[in-house]
Design a protein around this motif. Structure first.
Motif, mmCIF file in Angstrom:
data_model
loop_
_atom_site.group_PDB
_atom_site.id
_atom_site.type_symbol
_atom_site.label_atom_id
_atom_site.label_comp_id
_atom_site.label_asym_id
_atom_site.label_seq_id
_atom_site.Cartn_x
_atom_site.Cartn_y
_atom_site.Cartn_z
ATOM 1 N N SER A 12 -42.966 0.473 24.012
ATOM 2 C CA SER A 12 -42.484 1.674 23.325
ATOM 3 C C SER A 12 -41.419 1.300 22.297
ATOM 4 O O SER A 12 -41.363 1.880 21.207
ATOM 5 N N GLY A 13 -40.587 0.319 22.651
ATOM 6 C CA GLY A 13 -39.573 -0.135 21.700
ATOM 7 C C GLY A 13 -40.205 -0.733 20.464
ATOM 8 O O GLY A 13 -39.790 -0.459 19.341
ATOM 9 N N GLN A 17 -39.877 0.704 16.697
ATOM 10 C CA GLN A 17 -39.334 -0.111 15.604
ATOM 11 C C GLN A 17 -40.355 -0.283 14.491
ATOM 12 O O GLN A 17 -39.983 -0.407 13.322
ATOM 13 N N ARG A 20 -40.178 2.600 12.310
ATOM 14 C CA ARG A 20 -38.993 2.474 11.445
ATOM 15 C C ARG A 20 -39.280 1.522 10.284
ATOM 16 O O ARG A 20 -38.900 1.791 9.144
ATOM 17 N N PHE A 49 -34.938 8.378 16.718
ATOM 18 C CA PHE A 49 -35.260 7.805 18.032
ATOM 19 C C PHE A 49 -34.682 8.675 19.127
ATOM 20 O O PHE A 49 -33.651 9.310 18.960
ATOM 21 N N GLU A 50 -35.363 8.631 20.246
ATOM 22 C CA GLU A 50 -34.919 9.434 21.385
ATOM 23 C C GLU A 50 -35.254 8.673 22.655
ATOM 24 O O GLU A 50 -36.339 8.116 22.780
ATOM 25 N N ALA A 51 -34.319 8.646 23.597
ATOM 26 C CA ALA A 51 -34.584 7.986 24.872
ATOM 27 C C ALA A 51 -35.431 8.908 25.730
ATOM 28 O O ALA A 51 -35.159 10.097 25.804
ATOM 29 N N ARG A 53 -36.532 10.116 29.268
ATOM 30 C CA ARG A 53 -36.052 10.071 30.651
ATOM 31 C C ARG A 53 -37.189 10.451 31.572
ATOM 32 O O ARG A 53 -37.864 11.444 31.355
ATOM 33 N N ALA A 69 -38.190 4.712 28.551
ATOM 34 C CA ALA A 69 -38.660 4.144 27.290
ATOM 35 C C ALA A 69 -37.896 4.770 26.130
ATOM 36 O O ALA A 69 -36.917 5.472 26.318
ATOM 37 N N VAL A 70 -38.405 4.501 24.941
ATOM 38 C CA VAL A 70 -37.864 5.128 23.744
ATOM 39 C C VAL A 70 -39.047 5.720 22.996
ATOM 40 O O VAL A 70 -40.178 5.240 23.123
#
Lengths: 143, 137
Positions: A12-13, A17, A20, A49-51, A53, A69-70
């Protein structure tokens, strides 16, 4: 199996990215896309971006992590006004001889690009290490 | 000589599990290195080990809810589900509220990976010892 969650998180990271990086590429590519109309000019894009939960259901997993995840919750278009340039010779110029360039800060975008690529590499490293650990776990007891 | 395999393996199986969880936590910190407002987290390893081994952790005081309107306190929140999760003390928080220090997390991740491998080695040696005992060669 919890070990695979590290892959999801790093994945997910990487995906966030790369979004981005994509927006940065788009902003840089359109930095000089002038237009004869201030309203229709390209607007710089930036991801938000958002974490993520994980849901904590009643008595949720003892080994459940609070974070999962993100994700990219959206892409916003910068409201910064386009810069007007006096170029009467430009075929796109308006009747007053002005063309409008998007409010892309090239230096800022370059910094963004480097930051995104470093973060991406970080996530790749996490994934590689997780893979190695998992493979070593699979070989457990084989000598 | 312990007879149960669980007993023979000892604390290492639990340690492997807790290490895997820590891997995820730090992976999550790194994935959220650019998320505004994200707070980096890590675990209290000793507490996590104790909890995973089924021991009672000290200092866990919970509010009892006896009525529908009662607020459950820590027992109803994620703090109760994961009592060994802590927030990292930020060294230099970013202006957007993010407290992830990428270098620190990388170091923690590497350390955790090495310790995971150490635990794996311990386990491997235990199994090898068992095999030697079984095969007699």
């Amino acid at each position: 199996m919890s070990s695979f969650k590290a892959f999801d998180i790093a994945g997910s990271g990487m995906s966030a990215q790369s979004v981005r990086l994509n927006t940065t590429a788009s902003n840089l590519a359109n930095a000089e896309s002038v237009s004869g109309d201030a309203a229709s000019v390209y607007k710089p894009r930036h991801p938000i971006f958002e974490a993520v939960r994980a849901q904590l259901a009643a008595g949720a997993a003892r080994d459940g992590n609070a974070n999962a995840a993100v994700r990219v919750s959206g892409i916003y278009e910068s409201p910064a006004p386009a810069t007007a340039r006096y170029e009467p010779g430009n075929p796109l110029a308006d009747p007053n001889g002005y063309v409008y360039a998007p409010a892309v800060n090239v230096v800022e975008e370059m910094v963004n690009m480097i930051s995104a690529s470093r973060s991406y590499q970080n996530n790749v490293e996490v994934m590689n290490t997780s893979k190695e650990l998992l493979m070593a776990t699979l070989r457990l007891g084989q000598g | 000589m312990p007879t149960s395999l669980d007993q023979y393996v000892g604390v290492h199986a639990t340690a492997l599990d807790v290490r895997a969880r820590r891997t995820e936590l730090i992976a999550n910190n790194l994935a959220n290195a650019d998320t505004p407002g994200f707070k980096a987290r890590d675990m209290d390893f000793r507490a996590a080990m104790a909890r995973a081994a089924g021991e009672q952790t000290t200092g866990g005081v919970h509010l009892t809810t006896t009525q529908a309107g009662h607020i459950g306190g820590a027992s109803s929140t994620e703090a109760a589900a994961n009592p060994d999760l802590k927030y990292r003390t930020p060294l230099a928080p970013a202006l957007d509220g993010n407290t992830v220090d990428a270098q620190l997390e990388q170091a923690a991740f590497a350390e955790n990976a090495v310790r995971y491998q150490a635990t794996l080695t311990f386990l491997n040696n235990k199994f090898r010892g068992l095999l030697t005992a079984i095969m007699g060669s």
